[in-house]
Design a protein around this motif. Structure first.
Motif, PDB file in Angstrom:
ATOM      1  N   GLY A  78      -3.447  17.154   4.080  1.00 33.91           N
ATOM      2  CA  GLY A  78      -4.302  18.323   4.211  1.00 33.91           C
ATOM      3  C   GLY A  78      -4.186  19.095   5.513  1.00 33.91           C
ATOM      4  O   GLY A  78      -5.151  19.707   5.951  1.00 33.91           O
ATOM      5  N   GLY A  79      -3.025  19.067   6.159  1.00 30.24           N
ATOM      6  CA  GLY A  79      -2.822  19.864   7.359  1.00 30.24           C
ATOM      7  C   GLY A  79      -3.335  19.241   8.647  1.00 30.24           C
ATOM      8  O   GLY A  79      -3.223  19.836   9.709  1.00 30.24           O
ATOM      9  N   THR A  80      -3.871  18.057   8.599  1.00 35.75           N
ATOM     10  CA  THR A  80      -4.373  17.398   9.801  1.00 35.75           C
ATOM     11  C   THR A  80      -3.229  16.773  10.601  1.00 35.75           C
ATOM     12  O   THR A  80      -2.158  16.517  10.063  1.00 35.75           O
ATOM     13  N   ASP A  81      -3.455  16.515  11.883  1.00 36.15           N
ATOM     14  CA  ASP A  81      -2.477  15.828  12.722  1.00 36.15           C
ATOM     15  C   ASP A  81      -2.572  14.309  12.587  1.00 36.15           C
ATOM     16  O   ASP A  81      -1.690  13.593  13.035  1.00 36.15           O
ATOM     17  N   TRP A  82      -3.656  13.811  12.035  1.00 31.30           N
ATOM     18  CA  TRP A  82      -3.826  12.360  11.895  1.00 31.30           C
ATOM     19  C   TRP A  82      -2.805  11.825  10.902  1.00 31.30           C
ATOM     20  O   TRP A  82      -2.557  12.415   9.864  1.00 31.30           O
ATOM     21  N   ARG A  83      -2.218  10.686  11.240  1.00 32.91           N
ATOM     22  CA  ARG A  83      -1.209  10.070  10.388  1.00 32.91           C
ATOM     23  C   ARG A  83      -1.689   8.701   9.922  1.00 32.91           C
ATOM     24  O   ARG A  83      -2.310   7.968  10.683  1.00 32.91           O
ATOM     25  N   THR A  84      -1.349   8.373   8.697  1.00 31.10           N
ATOM     26  CA  THR A  84      -1.551   7.024   8.182  1.00 31.10           C
ATOM     27  C   THR A  84      -0.167   6.451   7.943  1.00 31.10           C
ATOM     28  O   THR A  84       0.645   7.043   7.235  1.00 31.10           O
ATOM     29  N   ILE A  85       0.108   5.304   8.566  1.00 28.95           N
ATOM     30  CA  ILE A  85       1.412   4.654   8.427  1.00 28.95           C
ATOM     31  C   ILE A  85       1.318   3.622   7.311  1.00 28.95           C
ATOM     32  O   ILE A  85       0.380   2.813   7.279  1.00 28.95           O
ATOM     33  N   ARG A  86       2.284   3.661   6.419  1.00 30.64           N
ATOM     34  CA  ARG A  86       2.376   2.702   5.319  1.00 30.64           C
ATOM     35  C   ARG A  86       3.778   2.105   5.310  1.00 30.64           C
ATOM     36  O   ARG A  86       4.691   2.649   5.918  1.00 30.64           O
ATOM     37  N   VAL A  87       3.928   1.000   4.580  1.00 23.68           N
ATOM     38  CA  VAL A  87       5.215   0.303   4.537  1.00 23.68           C
ATOM     39  C   VAL A  87       5.660   0.154   3.084  1.00 23.68           C
ATOM     40  O   VAL A  87       4.875  -0.244   2.221  1.00 23.68           O
ATOM     41  N   LEU A  88       6.921   0.477   2.839  1.00 25.48           N
ATOM     42  CA  LEU A  88       7.518   0.396   1.520  1.00 25.48           C
ATOM     43  C   LEU A  88       8.534  -0.745   1.470  1.00 25.48           C
ATOM     44  O   LEU A  88       9.351  -0.878   2.379  1.00 25.48           O
ATOM     45  N   ASP A  89       8.463  -1.574   0.429  1.00 25.75           N
ATOM     46  CA  ASP A  89       9.509  -2.557   0.165  1.00 25.75           C
ATOM     47  C   ASP A  89      10.583  -1.797  -0.603  1.00 25.75           C
ATOM     48  O   ASP A  89      10.381  -1.400  -1.756  1.00 25.75           O
ATOM     49  N   VAL A  90      11.720  -1.562   0.024  1.00 22.14           N
ATOM     50  CA  VAL A  90      12.762  -0.722  -0.560  1.00 22.14           C
ATOM     51  C   VAL A  90      13.351  -1.354  -1.817  1.00 22.14           C
ATOM     52  O   VAL A  90      13.684  -0.653  -2.766  1.00 22.14           O
ATOM     53  N   ASN A  91      13.455  -2.677  -1.855  1.00 24.69           N
ATOM     54  CA  ASN A  91      14.059  -3.339  -3.014  1.00 24.69           C
ATOM     55  C   ASN A  91      13.204  -3.243  -4.267  1.00 24.69           C
ATOM     56  O   ASN A  91      13.720  -3.079  -5.367  1.00 24.69           O
ATOM     57  N   THR A  92      11.882  -3.354  -4.117  1.00 23.81           N
ATOM     58  CA  THR A  92      11.000  -3.320  -5.290  1.00 23.81           C
ATOM     59  C   THR A  92      10.417  -1.935  -5.534  1.00 23.81           C
ATOM     60  O   THR A  92       9.916  -1.658  -6.627  1.00 23.81           O
ATOM     61  N   GLY A  93      10.446  -1.076  -4.508  1.00 29.98           N
ATOM     62  CA  GLY A  93       9.838   0.240  -4.637  1.00 29.98           C
ATOM     63  C   GLY A  93       8.327   0.215  -4.504  1.00 29.98           C
ATOM     64  O   GLY A  93       7.661   1.215  -4.720  1.00 29.98           O
ATOM     65  N   LYS A  94       7.752  -0.927  -4.134  1.00 29.49           N
ATOM     66  CA  LYS A  94       6.302  -1.056  -4.019  1.00 29.49           C
ATOM     67  C   LYS A  94       5.838  -0.783  -2.587  1.00 29.49           C
ATOM     68  O   LYS A  94       6.460  -1.230  -1.629  1.00 29.49           O
ATOM     69  N   VAL A  95       4.738  -0.062  -2.481  1.00 25.97           N
ATOM     70  CA  VAL A  95       4.115   0.168  -1.179  1.00 25.97           C
ATOM     71  C   VAL A  95       3.295  -1.075  -0.871  1.00 25.97           C
ATOM     72  O   VAL A  95       2.466  -1.512  -1.676  1.00 25.97           O
ATOM     73  N   LEU A  96       3.545  -1.673   0.296  1.00 25.84           N
ATOM     74  CA  LEU A  96       2.825  -2.876   0.695  1.00 25.84           C
ATOM     75  C   LEU A  96       1.389  -2.520   1.078  1.00 25.84           C
ATOM     76  O   LEU A  96       1.041  -1.353   1.224  1.00 25.84           O
ATOM     77  N   GLY A  97       0.571  -3.523   1.264  1.00 23.88           N
ATOM     78  CA  GLY A  97      -0.841  -3.305   1.589  1.00 23.88           C
ATOM     79  C   GLY A  97      -1.095  -2.837   3.019  1.00 23.88           C
ATOM     80  O   GLY A  97      -2.219  -2.489   3.366  1.00 23.88           O
ATOM     81  N   ASP A  98      -0.066  -2.824   3.840  1.00 25.07           N
ATOM     82  CA  ASP A  98      -0.230  -2.408   5.230  1.00 25.07           C
ATOM     83  C   ASP A  98      -0.633  -0.936   5.294  1.00 25.07           C
ATOM     84  O   ASP A  98       0.016  -0.082   4.685  1.00 25.07           O
ATOM     85  N   GLU A  99      -1.685  -0.643   6.046  1.00 25.94           N
ATOM     86  CA  GLU A  99      -2.128   0.736   6.247  1.00 25.94           C
ATOM     87  C   GLU A  99      -2.650   0.846   7.671  1.00 25.94           C
ATOM     88  O   GLU A  99      -3.597   0.162   8.039  1.00 25.94           O
ATOM     89  N   VAL A 100      -2.009   1.694   8.452  1.00 25.13           N
ATOM     90  CA  VAL A 100      -2.389   1.890   9.851  1.00 25.13           C
ATOM     91  C   VAL A 100      -2.906   3.317   9.992  1.00 25.13           C
ATOM     92  O   VAL A 100      -2.151   4.273   9.787  1.00 25.13           O
ATOM     93  N   LYS A 101      -4.177   3.444  10.337  1.00 30.95           N
ATOM     94  CA  LYS A 101      -4.798   4.769  10.434  1.00 30.95           C
ATOM     95  C   LYS A 101      -4.918   5.222  11.883  1.00 30.95           C
ATOM     96  O   LYS A 101      -4.772   4.436  12.793  1.00 30.95           O
ATOM     97  N   TRP A 102      -5.211   6.496  12.057  1.00 29.05           N
ATOM     98  CA  TRP A 102      -5.490   7.150  13.333  1.00 29.05           C
ATOM     99  C   TRP A 102      -4.273   7.238  14.242  1.00 29.05           C
ATOM    100  O   TRP A 102      -4.398   7.407  15.445  1.00 29.05           O
ATOM    101  N   ALA A 103      -3.080   7.138  13.653  1.00 28.07           N
ATOM    102  CA  ALA A 103      -1.854   7.353  14.432  1.00 28.07           C
ATOM    103  C   ALA A 103      -1.685   8.861  14.628  1.00 28.07           C
ATOM    104  O   ALA A 103      -2.000   9.651  13.748  1.00 28.07           O
ATOM    105  N   ARG A 104      -1.230   9.231  15.784  1.00 27.87           N
ATOM    106  CA  ARG A 104      -1.015  10.647  16.091  1.00 27.87           C
ATOM    107  C   ARG A 104      -0.111  10.722  17.316  1.00 27.87           C
ATOM    108  O   ARG A 104      -0.255   9.924  18.230  1.00 27.87           O
ATOM    109  N   PHE A 105       0.810  11.674  17.354  1.00 27.68           N
ATOM    110  CA  PHE A 105       1.776  11.789  18.453  1.00 27.68           C
ATOM    111  C   PHE A 105       2.481  10.449  18.657  1.00 27.68           C
ATOM    112  O   PHE A 105       2.467   9.885  19.740  1.00 27.68           O
ATOM    113  N   THR A 106       3.105   9.940  17.611  1.00 30.80           N
ATOM    114  CA  THR A 106       3.713   8.615  17.692  1.00 30.80           C
ATOM    115  C   THR A 106       5.075   8.572  17.019  1.00 30.80           C
ATOM    116  O   THR A 106       5.394   9.393  16.169  1.00 30.80           O
TER     117      THR A 106
END
Length: 155
Positions: free
Chosen positions: A43-71
């Motif tokens: 939605g146009g915000t600078d806040w980033r949420t970092i997620r992790v993808l298992d490339v072999n299965t195509g599944k997004v892992l449960g890891d979620e890192v919020k409030w990342a910005r300028f990183t």
């Protein structure tokens, strides 16, 4: 959209309102990419949420890192986690007016909640500094720099 290079299968697709400002992955000894960390801005915000993808299965892992910005996202050599920079979580409903202060570097271990992330570097005596980080090519060292800013608001 992100595709698995070997199978050419689509593994991630994003809403058109989301942008992906950062993608990073650790390379294994064989040169294969097994996991991919990506940051999403909604939605146009600078806040980033970092997620992790298992490339072999195509599944997004449960890891979620919020409030990342300028990183950046800087993986350690064995792929068990990565470094990133973020601000403290703003009070409910104030994210768009949050001060750009107390930026700090953390380490996130894959498979753990963000609350367990380890603070690596911060400058609480100089809250207006932005922290920049990278990992050396052989992943033996993390380097960082503190950059002076003159304040501002999170947009």
């Amino acid at each position: 959209m992100i595709k698995n290079v070997k199978s050419r299968q689509k593994v991630l697709e994003f809403d058109s309102a989301a942008t992906i400002p950062a993608i990073a992955y650790p390379e294994t000894k064989r040169g294969n990419v097994e996991r991919l960390a990506y940051a999403v801005q909604d939605g146009g915000t600078d806040w980033r949420t970092i997620r992790v993808l298992d490339v072999n299965t195509g599944k997004v892992l449960g890891d979620e890192v919020k409030w990342a910005r300028f990183t950046t996202i800087a993986w350690i050599k064995d792929g068990s986690g990565f470094f990133y920079a973020r601000f403290p979580e703003p009070k409910q409903g104030t994210a768009s007016q949050a001060n750009v202060e107390n930026h700090a570097v953390y380490f996130h271990a894959i498979g753990t909640p963000q609350a367990k992330d380890r603070l690596v570097y911060a400058t609480p005596d100089q809250p207006s500094l932005l922290q920049s980080l990278s990992v050396s090519p052989e992943a033996a060292f993390i380097t960082g720099a503190s950059l002076k800013i003159d304040g501002g608001l999170a947009a």
